[in-house]
Design a protein around this motif. Structure first.
Motif, PDB file in Angstrom:
ATOM      1  N   LYS A 156       2.845  38.023  24.751  1.00 12.24           N
ATOM      2  CA  LYS A 156       4.215  37.512  24.917  1.00 12.24           C
ATOM      3  C   LYS A 156       4.823  38.041  26.237  1.00 12.24           C
ATOM      4  N   THR A 157       5.790  37.308  26.754  1.00 13.04           N
ATOM      5  CA  THR A 157       6.366  37.669  28.050  1.00 13.04           C
ATOM      6  C   THR A 157       7.730  38.361  27.941  1.00 13.04           C
ATOM      7  N   ASP A 161       7.676  42.965  22.859  1.00 20.77           N
ATOM      8  CA  ASP A 161       6.443  42.281  22.440  1.00 20.77           C
ATOM      9  C   ASP A 161       5.332  42.378  23.490  1.00 20.77           C
ATOM     10  N   THR A 162       5.705  42.363  24.783  1.00 22.19           N
ATOM     11  CA  THR A 162       4.676  42.448  25.821  1.00 22.19           C
ATOM     12  C   THR A 162       3.871  43.734  25.667  1.00 22.19           C
ATOM     13  N   ASP A 165       1.856  43.726  22.284  1.00 23.14           N
ATOM     14  CA  ASP A 165       0.684  42.839  22.368  1.00 23.14           C
ATOM     15  C   ASP A 165      -0.420  43.451  23.225  1.00 23.14           C
ATOM     16  N   LYS A 166      -0.037  44.082  24.344  1.00 23.73           N
ATOM     17  CA  LYS A 166      -1.040  44.703  25.216  1.00 23.73           C
ATOM     18  C   LYS A 166      -1.748  45.857  24.506  1.00 23.73           C
ATOM     19  N   LEU A 167      -1.010  46.602  23.721  1.00 27.39           N
ATOM     20  CA  LEU A 167      -1.620  47.703  22.956  1.00 27.39           C
ATOM     21  C   LEU A 167      -2.593  47.155  21.906  1.00 27.39           C
ATOM     22  N   ILE A 168      -2.231  46.059  21.257  1.00 25.76           N
ATOM     23  CA  ILE A 168      -3.128  45.447  20.267  1.00 25.76           C
ATOM     24  C   ILE A 168      -4.393  44.921  20.956  1.00 25.76           C
ATOM     25  N   ALA A 214       1.303  50.875  18.920  1.00 18.56           N
ATOM     26  CA  ALA A 214       1.917  49.550  18.802  1.00 18.56           C
ATOM     27  C   ALA A 214       2.879  49.499  17.621  1.00 18.56           C
ATOM     28  N   GLN A 215       2.450  50.055  16.477  1.00 16.98           N
ATOM     29  CA  GLN A 215       3.301  50.017  15.288  1.00 16.98           C
ATOM     30  C   GLN A 215       4.529  50.914  15.447  1.00 16.98           C
TER      31      GLN A 215
END
Length: 252
Positions: A156-157, A161-162, A165-168, A214-215
Motif C-alpha cells: 500500500k502507498t 500500511d506501507t 506491508d513491507k515488514l510482511i 508489523a503487528q
C-alpha cells in the motif's frame, strides 16, 4: 533444535513448497555460479532493506549517516568492485550508537531488531564470498529476480500500511530463503550443504521478528494482510519463470 523442528513453523507459514523443478535446476553443477552470486546479492539486499526501514521510520539524520557508513564497504565491493572482500569481516560493525527519533513510537524496537538483522545479513554476505572463493566463482553483475519486486508491487502507498506491508514482505522473503536452504542442502557437497543448514539455523527466527514488528505497529490485526501476501508469494514461487535465481519460480 533439529532442522525439522526449525522448518515446521516456517512450512506452516508459507503457502506452498518450492517446486521440485526448481530444486532439480538448483543442484545442477553449472548453476552453482548463479545460485551463489544471487544469494550474495540477496544478503546485501536484505541488509539494505532493513537499513532503509530504520533510516526512513526510526532515526535522525546523524544516526542515518552512521548506518550508511556501516554499509558502504559492502556496497562498494558489489557496485564499484572496490576493496578486498577479506577485509569486510572486520568492517561489520556500527561505529556510533543509533538514537530513535523522539516522535517515533516504535523506533527503538525497529532499531533493535533491524540492527541485529543487518549484522547477521552482512556476516552471511561475507560467508557467501568465502564460499565463492572456495568454489572459484567470480562475481559478475546479474539481472534481479522478479520475486521481491513482485511482492513489493502489492504494498500500500499510505502509512502505516506501507511500513506494515513491507515488514510482511520481509517475513515471507526470509521464510522462503530458509525453506530453500533446507531444500538444496541435501543435494550439494558437504561444505555447501553444512553452510546452508547453518544459515537456516541463524535466520529461522527472522520472519517472526518481521511479523512481530508489523503487528506491533499496526492498529489492527494483520492476519488478513499476512494471508494476502502469502498468496502473492506462493504464486511467484509456483508459477512458470524463465529466469533461474535463488527466489525464482518454476523453471521453464
Amino acid at each position: 533444535m533439529s532442522t525439522e523442528e526449525l522448518l515446521t513453523p516456517i512450512m506452516s507459514f508459507l503457502k506452498c513448497e518450492t517446486p521440485q523443478e526448481w530444486i532439480d535446476e538448483a543442484i545442477k553443477p553449472e548453476n552453482l555460479d548463479i545460485l551463489l552470486i544471487d544469494h550474495l546479492i540477496c544478503e546485501l539486499k536484505a541488509a539494505q532493506s532493513a537499513m532503509f526501514l530504520i533510516r526512513k521510520y526510526a532515526v535522525d539524520k546523524t544516526s542515518g549517516s552512521a548506518l550508511l557508513d556501516w554499509l558502504q564497504p559492502f556496497e562498494k565491493l558489489i557496485y564499484k568492485r572496490e576493496g578486498d572482500w577479506r577485509e569486510l569481516a572486520a568492517k561489520n560493525k556500527l561505529t556510533k550508537s543509533v538514537i530513535p527519533k523522539s516522535d517515533s513510537p516504535y523506533g527503538q524496537d525497529l532499531i533493535d531488531k533491524m540492527v541485529m538483522l543487518i549484522k547477521e545479513e552482512l556476516h552471511h554476505f561475507y560467508q557467501v564470498l568465502e564460499m565463492m572463493d572456495h568454489y572459484g566463482v567470480e562475481y559478475k553483475s546479474i539481472t534481479p529476480c522478479r520475486y521481491a519486486k513482485g511482492m513489493l508491487t502489492h504494498v500500500k502507498t499510505h502509512e502505516p500500511d506501507t511500513l506494515i506491508d513491507k515488514l510482511i514482505c520481509g517475513a515471507y522473503i526470509e521464510a522462503r530463503s530458509c525453506e530453500r536452504f533446507a531444500k538444496v542442502a541435501p543435494h550439494v557437497d558437504k561444505r555447501l550443504g553444512d553452510f546452508y543448514i547453518s544459515l537456516l539455523r541463524s535466520e529461522a527466527r527472522h520472519y517472526q521478528d518481521y511479523l512481530a514488528l508489523a503487528q506491533s505497529i499496526s492498529p489492527k490485526d494483520i492476519t488478513d494482510k499476512v494471508e494476502y501476501f502469502g498468496r502473492v508469494e506462493a504464486d511467484l514461487i509456483s508459477s512458470d519463470d524463465t529466469d533461474f535465481k535463488f527466489h525464482s519460480g518454476k523453471p521453464v
